[in-house]
Design an enzyme around this catalytic site. Sequence first.
Site, PDB file in Angstrom:
ATOM      1  N   HIS A   1      -5.099   9.475  -0.736  1.00  0.00           N
ATOM      2  CA  HIS A   1      -5.057   8.494   0.341  1.00  0.00           C
ATOM      3  C   HIS A   1      -5.929   8.870   1.543  1.00  0.00           C
ATOM      4  O   HIS A   1      -6.573   8.002   2.141  1.00  0.00           O
ATOM      5  CB  HIS A   1      -3.606   8.281   0.782  1.00  0.00           C
ATOM      6  CG  HIS A   1      -3.330   6.931   1.353  1.00  0.00           C
ATOM      7  ND1 HIS A   1      -2.074   6.361   1.356  1.00  0.00           N
ATOM      8  CD2 HIS A   1      -4.130   6.020   1.937  1.00  0.00           C
ATOM      9  CE1 HIS A   1      -2.126   5.162   1.912  1.00  0.00           C
ATOM     10  NE2 HIS A   1      -3.360   4.936   2.285  1.00  0.00           N
TER      11      HIS A   1
ATOM     12  N   LYS B   1      -1.475   5.343  -4.473  1.00  0.00           N
ATOM     13  CA  LYS B   1      -2.138   6.436  -3.752  1.00  0.00           C
ATOM     14  C   LYS B   1      -1.155   7.565  -3.472  1.00  0.00           C
ATOM     15  O   LYS B   1       0.031   7.321  -3.219  1.00  0.00           O
ATOM     16  CB  LYS B   1      -2.715   5.926  -2.421  1.00  0.00           C
ATOM     17  CG  LYS B   1      -3.597   4.700  -2.559  1.00  0.00           C
ATOM     18  CD  LYS B   1      -4.063   4.199  -1.200  1.00  0.00           C
ATOM     19  CE  LYS B   1      -4.641   2.817  -1.313  1.00  0.00           C
ATOM     20  NZ  LYS B   1      -3.598   1.758  -1.467  1.00  0.00           N
TER      21      LYS B   1
END
Length: 291
Positions: free
Chosen positions: A115, A82
């Site tokens: 994220h 991420k």
Amino acid sequence: MSTTSPAGPNPAIALNDDVTIPQLGFGVFQVPPEETERVVAEALRAGYRSIDTATRYGNEEGVGAAVAASGLAREEIFVTTKLANPDQGYETTLAAFDASMGRLGLDVLDLYLMHWPCPARGETVNTWRAFEELFRAGRIRSIGVSNFLPHHFEQLFDATEVVPSINQIELHPYFQQPELRVYHAERGIVTEAYSPIAQGDCLDDPVITGIADRLGATPAQVVLRWHLQLGTVVIPKSVTPARIAANLGALGITLSEDDMTAIEALDRGEDGRRGFHPDRFNGFPEDFATT
């Protein structure tokens, strides 16, 4: 990418880009960097074939080292990482991706996630355009997001072309997010659950333990099986070899409709949330030290 563990088949979930991901994966959130290679190696030996990390976790190197040393063919292991919040933005995303790939030691990433939406940063669209470029260039097989709510998706839909394949969200019996899961399903976005056992908080719940006792299973297996029967991708984490292996036992049990209904009744709505609210989280204080 359907795989088989000692506990039984691990179903493959098809994403909207024709990539498939094992439904039961392994997460390394809060696994110390110095322990990550050992823990991921243990997970791969136990039968997991999907590993989820993030730049923010600080342990991408350990994941990459375990994958390289596993003796498994690269195409047998599904790797997710991420983008860190401070790296949002078009050029910074491209540079951050290169850095992640260097730490992982990979040529192609299976899944890259934004994220957090980080609304105060105002870089969601620019970041996603960089994701699209990397996806079209073949450097990432699938692109998705994490912690997005419907209005965050709408911002992307209005300005970009590729629909995210996955939204990785906090999801467990105490925080079930049914409306968001319906939103995903209507748009061909797969739901992936993090904190799937509420950081352990739901494992002593009498409903969960009662089902576990009846089935001769662990409470964690019951909760993970609930996720599997919902159709979500789920990524439990443990550093204990016995628990790493035991969690795969969720593949070998089945919950009844009554069990599913009983667990559904445990939902506490927003009061069940254990993590940050996506509209109010834009990064940790240290994330802003150089921005």
